[in-house]
Design an enzyme around this catalytic site. Structure first.
Site, PDB file in Angstrom:
ATOM      1  CD  GLU A 158      -2.908   0.389   2.021  1.00 46.41           C
ATOM      2  OE1 GLU A 158      -3.571   1.279   1.468  1.00 46.41           O
ATOM      3  OE2 GLU A 158      -1.844  -0.026   1.576  1.00 46.41           O
ATOM      4  CG  ASP A 192      -0.312   4.498  -0.940  1.00 48.72           C
ATOM      5  OD1 ASP A 192       0.061   3.302  -0.941  1.00 48.72           O
ATOM      6  OD2 ASP A 192      -1.457   4.856  -1.283  1.00 48.72           O
TER       7      ASP A 192
END
Length: 431
Positions: free
Chosen positions: A138, A299
């Site tokens: 990320e 997520d």
């Protein structure tokens, strides 16, 4: 202990026996011999354990939201047997010391795990790449809304270093220059469930995602790096990733929720990227079914109820999802909206191939005995009170899911359909 699953139905429709010994699948076929433990699958569905390549278990620094123990319990109860934690904790996982600290906390996990490193202006790539890194994870490209945001030059440097180390770069792709600042003027100023949560979707525009994906794949192509686009929320984002030769993931909340749910969810529906239109949601689902999407990842980003009850511009972004990903997809497979083989691939097989886990993601001889047994007809309502995440809520409240009857990690039962079994014994997949 050896375990024999008799008459298990695999995702491809075959009915067979699956034998497990010493944490490994030793036979898939017609096993006539006895085992220490025999499970009569009775043609229930047996799947490889899901691999969630994008979770935020919040330790170190934010254990009021989640811990490795609570997050991994939630994973096991949802059929997830391996998780990969992202770097934006406190401190962020951008140095070797921070990596080691997180790895020591991850020893409290009930499921197997990997840890991603990250990039900030303070990162130390020499010490970070010296660790058993899962991925450069990320990386916040042109995202000005968090501490992990980096500029284009640092992004290019990070991608080049990752390519040299043969490490995948997982990119959070939103171009903050394309955010719609006028959306703040349209905000009604409400708090909690009274907020006009749809303004968040207007603010973080769909165009901002597609533009950042295009930039990321351009940098990746220039350095021959492996680029993976995290939580792609639009069909345009998926198409840009495919066109640029990158892989991509989608989340359950972008597959099952849209801006039409914003009013009911309020600030509980604030996440990055935000919810999109119902038209875009449907198109994203179709790309998943058609094979353009490589994997589904959650997520999983829990926050406390108190935090989420703040005003729209103060509430943190993120929703829990590790326990409900596989049940939601299996419910849609039960209805015939997606093939069980496709569910298997996007939650296990493709993830293992993408992130180089050669012993996971398949039910075949020699693979890890990470297994999930489910009865496709045993669906139930999703309720936050029933889930195992520390945050105690879910954006999928009231939806229907097909939950595991049994979850095994390395041949050992970690969830028996009602309770978590045993003490934490998850292993680092990069050990």
């Amino acid at each position: 202990m050896s375990t024999l699953f008799r008459d298990a139905r695999l995702a491809d429709g075959r009915t067979c026996d699956v034998r497990v010994e010493a944490g490994t699948i030793t036979d898939v076929g017609d096993a006539n011999d006895d085992a220490d433990r025999v499970v009569d699958a009775d043609e229930r569905l047996l799947l490889p354990g899901a691999i969630d390549a994008h979770v935020h278990f919040r330790e170190p620094g934010h254990s009021q939201k989640e811990t490795w123990r609570t997050g991994s319990r939630s994973a096991a109860a949802g059929g997830v047997t391996t998780v990969v934690d992202q770097p934006n904790t406190t401190p962020p996982t951008v140095t070797g010391d921070a990596f080691d600290e997180k790895l020591s906390l991850a020893a409290d996990s009930h499921v197997d795990y990997g840890v991603n490193g990250g990039v900030t202006p303070d990162w130390d790539p020499d010490s970070l790449f010296d660790r058993p890194l899962f991925a450069l994870g990320e990386v916040f490209l042109a995202d000005s809304t968090g501490d992990m945001g980096i500029d284009a030059d640092l992004f290019a440097e990070a991608v080049e270093r990752a390519a040299e180390a043969d490490v995948v770069v997982t990119v959070h792709a939103e171009d903050a220059d394309l955010f719609d600042e006028t959306a703040r003027e349209r905000d009604a100023g409400g708090v909690g469930r009274d907020a006009d949560a749809d303004v968040w979707s207007q603010y973080r525009s769909a165009e901002a995602e597609a533009a950042a994906v295009e930039r990321a794949v351009e940098v990746g192509a220039a350095t021959d790096a492996s680029i993976h686009i995290a939580h792609t929320s639009t069909p345009e984002g998926v198409d840009a990733a495919v066109a640029g030769g990158a892989t991509c993931e989608v989340t359950p909340h972008h597959l099952f929720l849209s801006r039409e749910d914003a009013t009911e969810l309020g600030t509980y529906g604030r996440m990055n990227p935000p919810l999109r239109s119902e038209e875009r949601r449907a198109a994203l689902w179709q790309r998943l079914v058609d094979g353009d999407v490589d994997i589904v990842a959650t997520d999983h980003a829990p926050h406390t109820v108190e935090e989420k009850e703040n005003g729209l511009w103060d509430a943190p972004s993120g929703v829990p999802g590790v326990e409900t990903m596989l049940p939601l997809l299996l419910e849609r497979a039960r209805r015939g909206d997606i093939a069980y083989e496709r569910v298997r691939d996007v939650t296990a097989t493709n993830v293992a191939e993408l992130f180089d886990l050669p012993e996971k993601g398949r039910i075949a001889e020699g693979y890890d005995a990470d297994l999930v047994l489910v009865d496709p007809e045993d669906e139930r309502e999703i309720r936050g009170d029933d889930l195992h995440s520390k945050c105690g809520w879910t954006p999928f409240e009231g939806m229907t899911g097909v939950f595991p009857s049994l979850t095994l990690v390395g041949g050992e039962v970690v969830y028996d359909g009602e309770e978590i079994v045993g003490e934490p014994s998850g292993a680092n997949v990069r050990r």
